[in-house]
Design an enzyme around this catalytic site. Sequence first.
Site, PDB file in Angstrom:
ATOM      1  N   HIS A 223      57.501  35.049 -34.558  1.00  0.00           N
ATOM      2  CA  HIS A 223      58.054  34.465 -35.784  1.00  0.00           C
ATOM      3  C   HIS A 223      58.513  35.571 -36.732  1.00  0.00           C
ATOM      4  CE1 HIS A 223      58.230  31.422 -39.099  1.00  0.00           C
ATOM      5  NE2 HIS A 223      58.029  32.520 -39.826  1.00  0.00           N
ATOM      6  N   GLU A 224      57.632  36.535 -36.975  1.00  0.00           N
ATOM      7  CA  GLU A 224      57.992  37.621 -37.885  1.00  0.00           C
ATOM      8  C   GLU A 224      59.081  38.514 -37.296  1.00  0.00           C
ATOM      9  OE1 GLU A 224      57.077  37.487 -40.871  1.00  0.00           O
ATOM     10  OE2 GLU A 224      55.665  35.853 -40.481  1.00  0.00           O
TER      11      GLU A 224
ATOM     12  N   HIS B  70      62.392  37.271 -38.196  1.00  0.00           N
ATOM     13  CA  HIS B  70      62.859  37.718 -39.517  1.00  0.00           C
ATOM     14  C   HIS B  70      63.279  39.196 -39.485  1.00  0.00           C
ATOM     15  CE1 HIS B  70      61.640  34.014 -41.358  1.00  0.00           C
ATOM     16  NE2 HIS B  70      60.343  34.228 -41.233  1.00  0.00           N
TER      17      HIS B  70
END
Length: 442
Positions: free
Chosen positions: A24-25, A28
């Site tokens: 998920h990170e 980003h």
Amino acid sequence: MEILLYVGGLLFVLVGLGVSIALHELGHLVPAKLFGVHVGQYMIGFGPRLFSRKFGETEYGVKALPIGGFISMSGMYPPSPEGADGEHTASRGAFRTLIQDARAANDETIDPGRASRVFYLLPVWKRIIVMFGGPFMNLVLAVVIFTVLLSGIGVQQGTTTIASVSQCVLPAGSTQTACAASDPIAPAAQAGVKPGDRIVSVDGTAVSTFAAASAIIQASPGRTIPLVVERSGARVTLQLTPVAAQRQAVDGNGRAVVDDKGHAVMHTVGYAGVGAQVAYVQQPIGAGVEQAVTNSGAVVSLIANLPVRLWDVGVSLVTGTPRDPNGPLSVVGVGRIAGEVAAADAPLLNRVAVLLSLLGSLNIALFVFNLIPLLPLDGGHIVVALWEGLKRAWAKLFRRPPPKPVDATRLVPLTIVVAGILIAMGALLLVADLFNPVKLPT
């Protein structure tokens, strides 16, 4: 051994959750770096730092509490306006103080030497990509997991191979375990069907699943139909006459249908008296995407009814009544279920399939939940970017000067309220999962 299996299931979820958060990170991080934004930190977890290492300009590390993660981007919001310090000194009230503290923290992330490499200066579409990248990675991971589960392992379903043949017809709901002399012979036994036969066609229609064969049989009560089976490599044609039987109606989701008074709705179907062998049947490659879409809809529905669901969890916690197995869970609840599944007395492949399904569903929950349009969630940042894009488009349409970047620090009080609600919700689910956990069906 059972304890080791339980711990193994728990570790499976913890590691899977860690990988999900890391990806998920990463969703980003990668677009942020591609768009030139300075990223100071990439962290998995919160709280005290366990270890970290710096590569280039970014510090990568893991913290003690594996309940999330973050990347620290330079200039998430515009810098404080001139005179903000004086405003902070003169202003009164907790909300204004919170706003100014948020502005000060944001200003600290802006390095004068990298003033052009800040997030808030990115075009709107790039900001949306950066913020959507995290949830998107969870969606991709869920699709991969569901594809492995459905197209690699398969779905347990009845095959066209006969496992058992009933010798007599018993009334619906009967607890009788053996045939009596007065019981009528079952149609399949009378037709000569034997265990091990593979159904080829029913009433002239070729079938590839037991469900398809059952549908034709159920639609033919009292009518003699040809049944072609493969037996010892040769095809045999039998004459089957399904008897009329009363069975409770079910809806498209397999749930029993009841009338306005709560009574079971019965209907007449054809009954033959055969049972199918159950096996894992691999699904088309697109089944993983379909499952992800279906699960996303279920999570959206759960979130839409979250206040009611949380109230039910609270009532169950106080009264000790069983919880809804389809209700919300904390990480502890998911871990307990994983442990129980891993330690269950079931074939290994069945347990692996359930654990993969659990991990895929967890990633769908992360995908949908993070897109809720409220700060501090990713969806809130996307809404801020869209609002700024709308303001710019409006100004351009009417030939007005471009508006200033949206100062999302003004929403810090709302962000804190949302964060408080999320913490309270997590605490309730944690306590409920510890003292009144969801019971798996036996």
